[in-house]
Design a protein around this motif. Sequence first.
Motif, PDB file in Angstrom:
ATOM      1  N   VAL A   6       0.867  -1.186   0.000  1.00 32.56           N
ATOM      2  CA  VAL A   6       0.000   0.000   0.000  1.00 32.56           C
ATOM      3  C   VAL A   6       0.898   1.228   0.000  1.00 32.56           C
ATOM      4  O   VAL A   6       1.888   1.297   0.735  1.00 32.56           O
ATOM      5  CB  VAL A   6      -0.923   0.004   1.223  1.00 32.56           C
ATOM      6  CG1 VAL A   6      -1.759   1.288   1.257  1.00 32.56           C
ATOM      7  CG2 VAL A   6      -1.825  -1.212   1.202  1.00 32.56           C
ATOM      8  N   HIS A   7       0.527   2.201  -0.841  1.00 35.80           N
ATOM      9  CA  HIS A   7       1.263   3.452  -0.910  1.00 35.80           C
ATOM     10  C   HIS A   7       0.726   4.403   0.160  1.00 35.80           C
ATOM     11  O   HIS A   7      -0.462   4.741   0.156  1.00 35.80           O
ATOM     12  CB  HIS A   7       1.112   4.102  -2.293  1.00 35.80           C
ATOM     13  CG  HIS A   7       1.597   3.227  -3.409  1.00 35.80           C
ATOM     14  ND1 HIS A   7       2.938   3.016  -3.685  1.00 35.80           N
ATOM     15  CD2 HIS A   7       0.916   2.486  -4.329  1.00 35.80           C
ATOM     16  CE1 HIS A   7       3.063   2.202  -4.702  1.00 35.80           C
ATOM     17  NE2 HIS A   7       1.843   1.865  -5.119  1.00 35.80           N
ATOM     18  N   LEU A   8       1.605   4.827   1.061  1.00 32.70           N
ATOM     19  CA  LEU A   8       1.234   5.743   2.136  1.00 32.70           C
ATOM     20  C   LEU A   8       1.764   7.123   1.795  1.00 32.70           C
ATOM     21  O   LEU A   8       2.986   7.311   1.671  1.00 32.70           O
ATOM     22  CB  LEU A   8       1.809   5.257   3.464  1.00 32.70           C
ATOM     23  CG  LEU A   8       1.450   6.089   4.694  1.00 32.70           C
ATOM     24  CD1 LEU A   8      -0.066   6.128   4.927  1.00 32.70           C
ATOM     25  CD2 LEU A   8       2.161   5.509   5.933  1.00 32.70           C
ATOM     26  N   GLU A   9       0.833   8.093   1.650  1.00 38.09           N
ATOM     27  CA  GLU A   9       1.221   9.422   1.226  1.00 38.09           C
ATOM     28  C   GLU A   9       0.772  10.459   2.251  1.00 38.09           C
ATOM     29  O   GLU A   9      -0.122  10.206   3.054  1.00 38.09           O
ATOM     30  CB  GLU A   9       0.597   9.750  -0.131  1.00 38.09           C
ATOM     31  CG  GLU A   9       1.047   8.776  -1.225  1.00 38.09           C
ATOM     32  CD  GLU A   9       0.374   9.072  -2.558  1.00 38.09           C
ATOM     33  OE1 GLU A   9      -0.536   9.970  -2.566  1.00 38.09           O
ATOM     34  OE2 GLU A   9       0.747   8.441  -3.564  1.00 38.09           O
ATOM     35  N   ALA A  10       1.436  11.642   2.170  1.00 36.40           N
ATOM     36  CA  ALA A  10       1.086  12.757   3.060  1.00 36.40           C
ATOM     37  C   ALA A  10       0.824  13.987   2.218  1.00 36.40           C
ATOM     38  O   ALA A  10       1.533  14.250   1.252  1.00 36.40           O
ATOM     39  CB  ALA A  10       2.206  13.032   4.049  1.00 36.40           C
ATOM     40  N   ALA A  11      -0.216  14.744   2.586  1.00 34.11           N
ATOM     41  CA  ALA A  11      -0.564  15.990   1.890  1.00 34.11           C
ATOM     42  C   ALA A  11      -0.699  17.075   2.942  1.00 34.11           C
ATOM     43  O   ALA A  11      -1.779  17.278   3.521  1.00 34.11           O
ATOM     44  CB  ALA A  11      -1.857  15.828   1.099  1.00 34.11           C
ATOM     45  N   PHE A  12       0.448  17.789   3.182  1.00 33.33           N
ATOM     46  CA  PHE A  12       0.474  18.816   4.231  1.00 33.33           C
ATOM     47  C   PHE A  12       0.767  20.172   3.596  1.00 33.33           C
ATOM     48  O   PHE A  12       1.469  20.257   2.573  1.00 33.33           O
ATOM     49  CB  PHE A  12       1.564  18.514   5.265  1.00 33.33           C
ATOM     50  CG  PHE A  12       1.423  17.163   5.919  1.00 33.33           C
ATOM     51  CD1 PHE A  12       0.172  16.559   6.072  1.00 33.33           C
ATOM     52  CD2 PHE A  12       2.548  16.496   6.379  1.00 33.33           C
ATOM     53  CE1 PHE A  12       0.076  15.319   6.682  1.00 33.33           C
ATOM     54  CE2 PHE A  12       2.438  15.266   6.988  1.00 33.33           C
ATOM     55  CZ  PHE A  12       1.181  14.668   7.138  1.00 33.33           C
ATOM     56  N   PRO A  13       0.285  21.240   4.160  1.00 33.85           N
ATOM     57  CA  PRO A  13       0.633  22.578   3.642  1.00 33.85           C
ATOM     58  C   PRO A  13       2.084  22.901   3.968  1.00 33.85           C
ATOM     59  O   PRO A  13       2.673  22.370   4.914  1.00 33.85           O
ATOM     60  CB  PRO A  13      -0.344  23.500   4.383  1.00 33.85           C
ATOM     61  CG  PRO A  13      -0.695  22.781   5.627  1.00 33.85           C
ATOM     62  CD  PRO A  13      -0.673  21.332   5.276  1.00 33.85           C
ATOM     63  N   GLU A  14       2.671  23.813   3.161  1.00 30.87           N
ATOM     64  CA  GLU A  14       4.074  24.175   3.377  1.00 30.87           C
ATOM     65  C   GLU A  14       4.249  25.036   4.623  1.00 30.87           C
ATOM     66  O   GLU A  14       5.225  24.884   5.345  1.00 30.87           O
ATOM     67  CB  GLU A  14       4.604  24.926   2.147  1.00 30.87           C
ATOM     68  CG  GLU A  14       4.638  24.064   0.900  1.00 30.87           C
ATOM     69  CD  GLU A  14       5.177  24.825  -0.288  1.00 30.87           C
ATOM     70  OE1 GLU A  14       5.497  26.036  -0.125  1.00 30.87           O
ATOM     71  OE2 GLU A  14       5.276  24.225  -1.371  1.00 30.87           O
ATOM     72  N   GLN A  15       3.285  25.924   4.856  1.00 31.79           N
ATOM     73  CA  GLN A  15       3.382  26.773   6.027  1.00 31.79           C
ATOM     74  C   GLN A  15       3.035  25.964   7.288  1.00 31.79           C
ATOM     75  O   GLN A  15       2.215  25.044   7.245  1.00 31.79           O
ATOM     76  CB  GLN A  15       2.400  27.953   5.917  1.00 31.79           C
ATOM     77  CG  GLN A  15       2.695  28.866   4.745  1.00 31.79           C
ATOM     78  CD  GLN A  15       4.037  29.563   4.879  1.00 31.79           C
ATOM     79  OE1 GLN A  15       4.501  29.861   6.004  1.00 31.79           O
ATOM     80  NE2 GLN A  15       4.713  29.803   3.747  1.00 31.79           N
TER      81      GLN A  15
END
Length: 612
Positions: A481-490
């Motif tokens: 399973v591909h585990l990804e993160a989507a976080f803002p830069e700030q």
Amino acid sequence: MWRSVVGKLWLTIIGLVSVVLIVLVLLLIQFLDQFFENENERSLTTLSQELAQMIEDSGSGQSLQTRRHVIEMAEELLPAYNTQMVVLTAEGNGASYDYFTTAQEESLGPIEQLLKRSDLKEVFEGKEKKVRGTLDVEVEGGGETEETPPFEGDVLAVAEPIRSEGDVIGAIVLYQSLSQLEHTTNRTKELVFYAALIGIFLTTFFAFFLSSRVTQPLLKMKQAANEMAEGNFDIRVPARTHDEIGELAGTFNRMGAQLEESIHALSQEKEQLSSVLKSMTDAVITVNADGHVIITNPPADHLLEVWSESGEDQRQLNYQPLPKPLVDSFNQVVETEQEYATDLFVHGRTWAVVMTPLYNRDQVRGAVAVLRDVTEERRMDKLRKDFVANVSHELRTPLAMLQGYSEALVDDIAQSPEDRKELATIIHDETLRMGRLVKELLDLARMESGSIPFKPREVVVQDLGHRIIRKFHSYATENGVHLEAAFPEQPLYGWLDEDGMEQVLTNLIDNAIRHTPENGTVTLEMDKSSDGGVVIRVRDTGTGIPVQDLPFIFERFYKADKARTRGGSGTGLGLSIAKHIVEEHGGNISVESKEGKGTVFTIRLPDRNGEE
């Protein structure tokens, strides 16, 4: 007035006094008539006897001529007595008689009629004769009589024999008209009548005065009673006398004081009951025998408004009909005359109803119903029962495996070291599973009781996300399973308990990986919400959750189809624990899912001021 006590008492006194006075007047008049007649007759008789004796003593022999001077002297004296006199002389031993008198000739006509009476001859036999009233005069040849009054009115005559040497030589007749007597009698009657009228008038005055004196306190008591009927219980009646009416006034005042105390006590009790009813969280409804609501408390008012089929405020009606859900219970109470308890399911809520009959002597005059919303209690009771059943089920399986494999080891069923190691590994894994189950149960219980303190502080949410990604990177890789993160830069700051939120994300990521097939993707997203809070999403491309399971996934021990899960299933407590932790932060957690496309769990946390 005549219907009042004064009028009745006055009429009674006047009636009694009038009857008594009339009877007394009649008796007095009759007595006076009889008295005057008897007195007049007695006086005339005495006078005739004295004159006859005087004539007898004035001479001797059988002739009255020798006694004429005495007779003339008597005639001169008689007018003073309003009396006239006739002297009769006997001839032939009384067979006939003659008379002589000094009276005027024109007044002798009536005397002749008097002397013609046949019964007057009896005087020559030596008898005293008295004649009164209308005279009977003989008519010659027929023997018939006619009634002719000799004077104006009746006449009273007394004839007294005159004797000489034992023989009757004549008679003296004294007579007088009764008109004077009647005049005196009538005058006396008038005086008696006037006295009776005066007596009745005075009696009327004193009777009215007496009745007014008697009824005045009664009227005051009536006025006081009317004021008491209007609610003024402070009124008192003055007791000015020491008789029965004064005692009645005192008793009335004591009754008023006791009634005031009783009403005050009842008012206090009513206020207490009203306060108790208003302060009760349970709905209380009192119903009369016709099934109409007569007394309610505020929760009951709200309940009746909600249960009203028409949707209008039933309190505006003259009476409130009993709601249909309670009709069967009311009929049961009326028929059995016993307390009745049941549960009602109305508008998606569960109500515990206890209805008790109200009695008027031996008859049921209505009922009082107490209603309590037990929806949450029944739900908690069901959860408790399900919890016990689920815990028993979850522990029974690993315990059975532990027992079976441990018996295999004890009985040397596993011969090779590899078999014994495999059995020991299974026993170890089940032990770990039981440990996780017990730990999560303890955590959930402590969270619900508030025993676990949450210590929120300002943290950088991305740091928490990176730590979770590192923790599950190897586990996701092993499962393809591909585990990804989507976080803002700030930097994204959040006010939260870091350990508690790490436990939430750990449960969500672990569930997402286990329910995502190979080559699927699990994404952890973090962003700032429009109101300044934090939004965290765990998105996967897994098998998804059936629509019928979505409302129950946050309940304890609820598990979706195990066939959709890779590897062993969880304990069924992770999502329930996650929901508790998020709600402790003042936030909420929701889920969106489509079968075959994936699932998204969304966590919304408020900012530091507690606003989402």
